[in-house]
Design a protein around this motif. Structure first.
Motif, short mmCIF file in Angstrom:
data_model
loop_
_atom_site.label_atom_id
_atom_site.label_comp_id
_atom_site.label_asym_id
_atom_site.label_seq_id
_atom_site.Cartn_x
_atom_site.Cartn_y
_atom_site.Cartn_z
N ALA A 74 8.38 7.13 -9.30
CA ALA A 74 8.33 6.20 -8.17
C ALA A 74 9.06 6.77 -6.96
N THR A 75 10.15 7.51 -7.20
CA THR A 75 10.88 8.14 -6.10
C THR A 75 10.02 9.18 -5.40
N VAL A 76 9.35 10.01 -6.20
CA VAL A 76 8.48 11.05 -5.64
C VAL A 76 7.32 10.40 -4.88
N THR A 77 6.76 9.32 -5.44
CA THR A 77 5.65 8.63 -4.76
C THR A 77 6.11 8.04 -3.43
N ALA A 78 7.30 7.45 -3.41
CA ALA A 78 7.81 6.89 -2.16
C ALA A 78 8.03 7.96 -1.12
N ALA A 79 8.51 9.15 -1.55
CA ALA A 79 8.72 10.25 -0.60
C ALA A 79 7.40 10.78 -0.08
N ARG A 80 6.38 10.82 -0.95
CA ARG A 80 5.07 11.38 -0.56
C ARG A 80 4.28 10.42 0.33
N THR A 81 4.30 9.12 0.00
CA THR A 81 3.48 8.16 0.73
C THR A 81 4.22 7.46 1.86
N GLY A 82 5.55 7.47 1.79
CA GLY A 82 6.32 6.74 2.80
C GLY A 82 6.31 5.24 2.58
N ARG A 83 5.84 4.76 1.42
CA ARG A 83 5.81 3.33 1.12
C ARG A 83 6.80 3.01 0.00
N PRO A 84 7.47 1.86 0.09
CA PRO A 84 8.40 1.45 -0.97
C PRO A 84 7.66 1.26 -2.30
N GLN A 85 8.31 1.64 -3.39
CA GLN A 85 7.72 1.56 -4.72
C GLN A 85 8.65 0.78 -5.65
N HIS A 86 8.02 0.02 -6.59
CA HIS A 86 8.77 -0.74 -7.60
C HIS A 86 8.25 -0.34 -8.97
N ALA A 87 9.12 0.25 -9.79
CA ALA A 87 8.75 0.70 -11.13
C ALA A 87 9.44 -0.19 -12.15
N SER A 88 8.62 -0.90 -12.98
CA SER A 88 9.19 -1.84 -13.94
C SER A 88 8.13 -2.18 -14.98
N PRO A 89 8.55 -2.61 -16.19
CA PRO A 89 7.56 -3.05 -17.19
C PRO A 89 6.78 -4.29 -16.75
N HIS A 90 7.31 -5.08 -15.83
CA HIS A 90 6.62 -6.29 -15.36
C HIS A 90 6.38 -6.15 -13.86
N LEU A 91 5.38 -6.87 -13.37
CA LEU A 91 5.06 -6.83 -11.95
C LEU A 91 6.18 -7.48 -11.14
N GLY A 92 6.57 -6.80 -10.09
CA GLY A 92 7.62 -7.36 -9.24
C GLY A 92 7.05 -8.28 -8.16
N GLU A 93 5.85 -7.93 -7.65
CA GLU A 93 5.22 -8.69 -6.56
C GLU A 93 6.21 -8.91 -5.42
N LEU A 94 6.92 -7.86 -5.08
CA LEU A 94 7.90 -7.93 -4.00
C LEU A 94 7.21 -7.70 -2.66
N PRO A 95 7.67 -8.35 -1.60
CA PRO A 95 7.00 -8.22 -0.31
C PRO A 95 7.09 -6.80 0.24
N GLY A 96 5.92 -6.23 0.58
CA GLY A 96 5.88 -4.90 1.18
C GLY A 96 6.15 -3.77 0.23
N VAL A 97 6.08 -4.02 -1.08
CA VAL A 97 6.42 -3.00 -2.08
C VAL A 97 5.26 -2.84 -3.05
N ASP A 98 4.91 -1.58 -3.38
CA ASP A 98 3.86 -1.30 -4.36
C ASP A 98 4.46 -1.32 -5.76
N ASP A 99 3.68 -1.82 -6.73
CA ASP A 99 4.12 -1.87 -8.13
C ASP A 99 3.60 -0.67 -8.89
N GLY A 102 14.36 10.71 3.41
CA GLY A 102 14.62 10.80 1.98
C GLY A 102 14.23 9.49 1.32
N VAL A 103 14.71 9.29 0.10
CA VAL A 103 14.38 8.08 -0.66
C VAL A 103 15.67 7.53 -1.26
N LEU A 104 15.84 6.23 -1.07
CA LEU A 104 16.96 5.51 -1.67
C LEU A 104 16.44 4.80 -2.92
N THR A 105 16.93 5.20 -4.09
CA THR A 105 16.49 4.62 -5.36
C THR A 105 17.58 3.72 -5.90
#
Length: 555
Positions: free
Chosen positions: A228-253, A277-280
């Motif tokens: 998820a950190t690498v994806t956020a750095a590559r796409t510039g979009r916030p990412q949420h990695a978890s066993p369940h969906l976060g459905e957080l505003p403005g964040v990809d699951d 950079g990326v803040l994890t």
């Protein structure tokens, strides 16, 4: 009129019936209401029957003058009763034999009819009351329902108000934290300090663990980071990695991270225009709160801007410092003259100013020692300092003295940089000659120390600052200095502090020079360091510092 009393013998059922019939007629004639008569006769019948069963008895009837009719029945169970009559009972009282049973029967029917009519009225009234009670009950039930609905609505409003207050308090707390954290991050122009402060701000309230991966980090390969950190750095979009969906505003699951499968991760790009950079963040609990995530997104954006500003500042500072260091001259080696110089950048701000020193020999064998300070800090001050230094050397090559050189520099700066000013002091020292010639443009006075340790401040009035929009001709001054004397030229950063005036700093410098012994002055570089220690005991200074020491050693 006196009371009338009669005793009636009750020996048979006929006697009892006649007595009852006669009493019913007397009560009716006396105006006793039908309902009261019915109650009285109903009570009398069983009494008479009981007396007959006991073998008979006497019934005493008394008509009182007050209109009352009193009865007393003897036997094993004596009984007495009083009837209140509306009119007196006429006397004398009749005998039971005078009673007509037929009339009594008809009268009983009339009484029964009257009683039934009264009962019908009572039943109708009872029905009306029952209906009224029913309507009242329905109204009470409706009122209770309305009250319950109102109470429920009030509870819902109170719950909504509590929820709104809780949301407002939560928003206030998040905004306060965001403002305070932004102030902390923007207060520093050191990107290492910013990276160190981020975990201090976020752990443990908003994250269990914090990791910052900068775009130019070559030590940690992408394989050592969460996907998820690498994806956020590559796409510039916030990412949420978890066993369940976060459905957080403005964040990809994304699926749970293989490196951290047991905890949700929130990977936020740092920066607004470009990804620094990326803040994890590892969730402090089971999941991330949506409102808190919005705040963290904004904090990451601001942290990226702070990092970008710090990097630009560091690049600007490095360029300015390199330029300034390049302009600082290596001191010449001249027989009969020892030179030592020190330059210290400011400990606050950009750390680069326009302070400079220079020393170079003249064709006549003399040496020009120069100290100067351009107003302001940064790259522009360093560039102007370099221009002044170059121009000063050019004017000196033409054979000009210290005063004439300053006059030409003033004219040049006034025309080329009308909004920039500088101070400067030039001292001409000729090895083998016991004297020094100097001129100053708004610069602090030089301090001289003779071989015996005596110290004096060369306090001749300096000219105006270089660049002031006025035509000006500078003057030269001279003073006798015996061989072995030391002349100190310096910038105001050495002697000026916010807590005290510049005069107090000049006095401290004179005292520090006088405190040095002959052995200390033997090595001029060591003497420069010894002078700086008492002058910079607090180790903090807001301005650059230049110090240039010149000592004559004789012919």
């Amino acid at each position: 009129m006196t009371a009338t009393t009669e005793n009636w013998t009750i020996a048979s059922a006929a006697d009892a019936a006649r007595a009852r019939a006669l009493l019913a007629r007397l009560a009716a004639d006396a105006g006793v209401p039908a309902l009261d008569r019915a109650r009285f006769l109903t009570d009398l019948g069983p009494r008479l029957r009981g007396a007959l069963d006991a073998g008979g008895t006497e019934l005493t009837v008394t008509a009182e003058t007050d209109g009352r009719l009193r009865l007393a029945l003897g036997g094993p169970e004596p009984w007495q009763h009083t009837l209140d009559c509306s009119s007196p009972v006429p006397g004398p009282l009749p005998a039971p034999a005078d009673a007509s049973l037929a009339e009594a029967l008809l009268g009983a029917d009339e009484d029964a009819a009257a009683l039934l009519a009264s009962l019908a009225e009572t039943e109708e009234l009872l029905r009306l009351h029952r209906e009224e009670l029913h309507q009242t009950n329905q109204g009470v039930l409706a009122l209770h329902a309305e009250l319950e609905a109102a109470a429920l609505a009030q509870r819902e409003l109170l719950d909504a108000e509590r929820a709104a207050r809780a949301e407002a308090e939560k928003a206030r707390r998040l905004l306060t934290f965001l403002a305070n954290a932004s102030a902390v991050l923007n207060a520093s122009l050191d990107h290492e300090d910013i990276l160190r402060r981020l975990p201090e701000l976020l752990v443990p309230e908003y994250a269990r663990h914090v990791d910052v991966w900068l775009a130019d980090d070559e030590q940690t390969p992408p394989g050592g980071r969460a996907a998820a950190t690498v994806t956020a750095a590559r796409t510039g979009r916030p990412q949420h990695a978890s066993p369940h969906l976060g459905e957080l505003p403005g964040v990809d699951d994304l699926p749970a991270s293989a490196l951290f499968p047991d905890r949700p991760l929130l990977c936020l790009p740092l920066g607004a225009r470009t990804v620094q950079g990326v803040l994890t963040l590892a969730a402090p609990g089971e999941r991330f709160d949506p409102d808190t995530t919005v705040m963290l997104l904004e904090l990451a954006r601001r942290a990226g801007i702070a990092l970008d500003n710090a990097r630009q500042y560091e690049q600007h500072r490095d360029v300015a410092e390199a330029l300034q260091r390049a302009q600082l001259t290596e001191l010449p080696t001249t027989p009969g003259l020892a030179l030592a110089a020190r330059y210290l950048p400011a400990t606050h701000g950009l750390n680069i100013g326009g302070d400079w020193y220079d020393a170079f020999p003249q064709p006549d064998g003399s040496v020009l020692a120069v100290i100067g300070d351009v107003t302001g800090h940064g790259l522009r001050a360093a560039v102007i300092m370099g221009q002044l230094r170059t121009a000063l050397r050019a004017y000196a090559v033409e054979g000009n003295g210290p005063a004439r050189i300053l006059t030409l520099l003033h004219r040049m700066l006034r025309h080329q940089e009308p909004e920039l000013y500088a101070t400067c002091a030039i001292a001409r020292v000729t090895p083998g000659e016991p004297g020094v010639v100097w001129a100053a443009a708004g610069h602090p006075p030089a301090v001289a120390r003779d071989p015996g340790g005596g110290v004096r401040v060369l306090e001749a009035k300096p000219g105006i600052m270089l660049g002031v929009p006025l035509p000006y001709e500078y003057e030269e001054h001279s003073v006798e200095l015996p061989a072995g004397s030391t002349l100190a030229l310096y910038t105001d950063g050495l002697v000026e502090r916010r807590s005290a005036g510049i005069d107090a700093g000049i006095d401290r410098l004179a005292q520090a020079m006088g405190a040095l012994g002959a052995a200390d002055m033997a090595d001029l570089d060591a003497a420069a360091d010894s002078l700086l220690k008492p002058m910079l005991h607090d180790s903090e200074h807001d301005d650059d510092i230049c110090l240039l020491l010149c000592r004559t050693t004789g012919p």
